[in-house]
Design an enzyme around this catalytic site. Structure first.
Site, PDB file in Angstrom:
ATOM      1  N   HIS A  61      -3.612  -5.053   0.200  1.00  0.00           N
ATOM      2  CA  HIS A  61      -2.980  -5.614   1.399  1.00  0.00           C
ATOM      3  C   HIS A  61      -3.062  -7.139   1.369  1.00  0.00           C
ATOM      4  CE1 HIS A  61      -2.744  -1.853   3.891  1.00  0.00           C
ATOM      5  NE2 HIS A  61      -3.648  -1.473   3.008  1.00  0.00           N
TER       6      HIS A  61
ATOM      7  N   GLU B   4      -1.711  -9.143   3.197  1.00  0.00           N
ATOM      8  CA  GLU B   4      -1.648  -9.697   4.562  1.00  0.00           C
ATOM      9  C   GLU B   4      -3.020  -9.978   5.164  1.00  0.00           C
ATOM     10  OE1 GLU B   4      -1.016  -6.574   3.733  1.00  0.00           O
ATOM     11  OE2 GLU B   4      -1.477  -5.139   5.332  1.00  0.00           O
TER      12      GLU B   4
ATOM     13  N   CYS C 148       0.839  -1.210   0.000  1.00  0.00           N
ATOM     14  CA  CYS C 148       0.000   0.000   0.000  1.00  0.00           C
ATOM     15  C   CYS C 148       0.873   1.259   0.000  1.00  0.00           C
ATOM     16  CB  CYS C 148      -0.994  -0.047   1.143  1.00  0.00           C
ATOM     17  SG  CYS C 148      -2.455   0.945   0.767  1.00  0.00           S
TER      18      CYS C 148
HETATM   19  N1  GLN Z   1      -2.019   6.611   2.660  1.00  0.00           N
HETATM   20  C1  GLN Z   1      -2.123   5.837   1.463  1.00  0.00           C
HETATM   21  C2  GLN Z   1      -3.460   5.988   0.789  1.00  0.00           C
HETATM   22  O1  GLN Z   1      -4.421   6.371   1.418  1.00  0.00           O
HETATM   23  C3  GLN Z   1      -1.805   4.372   1.736  1.00  0.00           C
HETATM   24  C4  GLN Z   1      -2.774   3.728   2.675  1.00  0.00           C
HETATM   25  C5  GLN Z   1      -2.269   2.431   3.255  1.00  0.00           C
HETATM   26  O2  GLN Z   1      -1.062   2.176   3.295  1.00  0.00           O
HETATM   27  N2  GLN Z   1      -3.162   1.608   3.759  1.00  0.00           N
HETATM   28  O3  GLN Z   1      -3.586   5.717  -0.366  1.00  0.00           O
END
Ligand code: GLN
Length: 536
Positions: free
Chosen positions: A509, A511, A383
């Site tokens: 994600h 995970e 992310c």
């Molecule tokens: N801050 C970033 C976004 O909103 C990544 C979010 C995250 O790592 N879950 O796109």
């Protein structure tokens, strides 16, 4: 078909005793006996969900397939049972109140005075029963967050008291407490447990089963004493002693016949003496046998185990399947400098660039990413981690020194990471990100494709910003491959740099989607390469 049975798991004495693990273990054992189960969590705090909570407050926010930001215990439920949770598996006081207040505004209560009892407690009861009624589960396990005695937990315990009374033989209360060892007295102390049970009894709940968490073996006489003081059958007092891995807990519980005791207390037949945990035990054996260590550095800003819970568990599962013991080290991205980055990263066999929000610590993440790319360290960016890979590549390969995410710098001329179209007009922060599972199409022959062995995958998201597709051609012309694309929107979900040991970032994600018996393919492939190239 028999009616749904309800198991309530509460905790006392202290928090962090592992109520989530005990709930997940009970679920696991009943599932292994062939029952249809679900596990849900009721959290007494006022936030509608943990989505807006700082990970320092409450650990990781776990995201379900259907796009709900939930408590991290739901991650344990999924990792143990392999059963997907939903938005209906996690309620908070805030969510309960919101629903009651909306009904009040609609006029549903026909002029009544709205009170904690019965309106809030009825709403809690309705939601506790909801999944059982909807899906006809054999067992619904309900974990209540916090500890007995917390002011905010009282309505939940009152709801459980009422439900126990109404459901009679179809409800069971499991209470988890702590038995401390006093080194000076060389003694284990049961008094806190006695007090905790008294507190529960004073609220009208008699526990049927006690799980005593302790750092050392409790012995028969101590358990007999607790049983006698707390009105609980001796065989229903089990211990949960520290184990090397949380995944040992179901086995420890089965050894003490916790599953059988539960079935017997429900008046059910116990069809076989031993619960069959075949593949689960194979996993544990493999885990115990692994001697060699693999070192993974987590580049992030939260120096707290719980903040990256699912990442740690996914890594440890993958390490077991590659016959290695996992050692992780936290690398604080706020403290990374061009001077210390080599020393910090060179100690590691592989690097995870962690998810996150906001400006703090991102230059360190970019620095780590650059070091890993230039020195060919196996790296997975998740992310925000993936976004940092993209920014780093723009700055150092494409030559856009001011490249950034519009999250960090709204002015930048090179917004290689940009706000998603549908996010532009959103003002409320709670529950409004791009959340939950989305399909992703993988490019044949890519690293991602080789990891998943299929063309279309589904993974869970939680973000507002994304790869700016205007730059896609330029990236691809300069060696970064966009190997995963959302088939409906064209959003870039995976980037990778071929020709390296392993260098890949995902907007999603992975995970959230890794269980003991079904580890995530991306973590597996990452670990495979980390182990392959591991330093001697
Ligand atoms: N801050 C970033 C976004 O909103 C990544 C979010 C995250 O790592 N879950 O796109």
């Amino acid at each position: 078909m028999a009616e749904t049975k309800y198991i309530f798991v509460t905790g006392g004495v202290a928090s962090s005793l592992g109520k989530g693990i005990i709930s997940a273990s009970i679920g696991k054992l009943l599932q292994a006996r062939g029952y249809k189960i679900t596990i849900q969590k009721f959290d007494p705090y006022i936030n509608i969900d943990p989505g807006t909570l700082n990970p320092y407050e409450h650990g990781e926010c776990y995201v379900t397939d259907d796009g709900k930001e939930t408590d991290l215990d739901l991650g344990h439920y999924e990792r143990f049972t392999g059963i997907k949770t939903t938005k209906d598996n996690n309620y908070t006081t805030g969510r309960i109140y919101m629903s009651v207040i909306e009904k009040e505004r609609r006029g549903d209560y026909l002029g009544k005075t709205i009170q904690v009892v019965p309106h809030i407690t009825d709403e809690i009861k309705r939601n506790i029963m909801y999944l059982g009624k909807k899906e006809r589960y054999d067992f619904v396990i309900t974990e209540v967050g916090g500890t007995v005695g917390d002011i905010e937990g009282t309505p939940f315990l009152e709801a459980i008291r009422q439900l126990k009374w109404e459901l009679g033989k179809r409800a069971l209360s499991v209470h988890l407490t702590y038995v401390p060892y006093l080194a000076a007295a060389k003694e284990l102390k049961t008094k806190p447990t006695q007090h905790s049970v008294k507190e529960l009894q004073s609220l009208g709940i008699q526990p049927d089963i006690l799980v005593l968490r302790a750092e050392r073996e409790l012995g028969q006489s101590l358990r007999k004493k607790v049983a006698a003081f707390c009105n609980v059958d001796f065989e229903a007092v089990v211990q949960s002693v520290d184990v090397p891995s949380i995944y040992e807990v179901p086995v420890r519980m089965a050894e003490q016949n916790l599953d059988k005791t539960i079935l017997k207390k429900f008046g059910m037949e116990v069809d076989s003496d031993q619960v069959i945990l075949g593949p689960w035990k194979d996993f544990l054996n493999r885990r115990r046998q692994a001697k060699e260590v693999v070192r993974i550095g987590l580049v992030g800003k939260y120096d707290l185990q719980d903040a990256y819970k699912s990442i740690l568990e996914s890594l440890s599962q993958a390490a077991t399947y590659h016959d290695h013991k996992l050692k992780t080290e936290f690398i604080n991205s706020e403290k990374l400098t061009p001077e210390n980055v080599a020393e910090q990263i060179d100690r590691m066999d592989g690097i995870i660039v962690c998810p996150g929000f906001g400006q703090r610590g991102i230059e360190g993440k970019i620095l780590a990413t650059q070091y890993c790319r230039e020195h060919d360290v196996p790296t997975l960016g998740i992310c925000l981690g993936m976004q940092m890979m993209v920014i780093e590549y723009a700055r150092n390969v494409l030559g856009y020194k001011d490249a950034n995410s519009s999250e960090m710098d709204v002015q930048t001329a090179h917004n290689v990471i940009d706000i998603m179209e549908e996010q532009k007009n959103i003002t409320n922060l709670g529950g409004t990100m791009r959340l939950g599972a989305y399909k992703c199409r993988l490019k044949k022959g890519s690293l991602a494709y080789k990891a998943y062995h299929k063309e279309t995958i589904s993974e869970r998201h939680r973000h507002r910003f994304e790869f700016n597709s205007q730059y896609r051609e330029e990236y691809e012309a300069n060696g970064m491959v966009c190997s995963g694309i959302n088939p409906e929107t064209g959003l870039v979900e995976i980037v990778e740099v071929p020709g390296k040991k392993w260098f890949l970032g995902t907007q999603f994600h992975p995970e959230y989607n890794s269980t003991v018996l079904n580890p995530n393919p991306l973590f597996m492939d990452f670990m495979k390469h980390v182990v392959k190239y591991k330093k001697a």
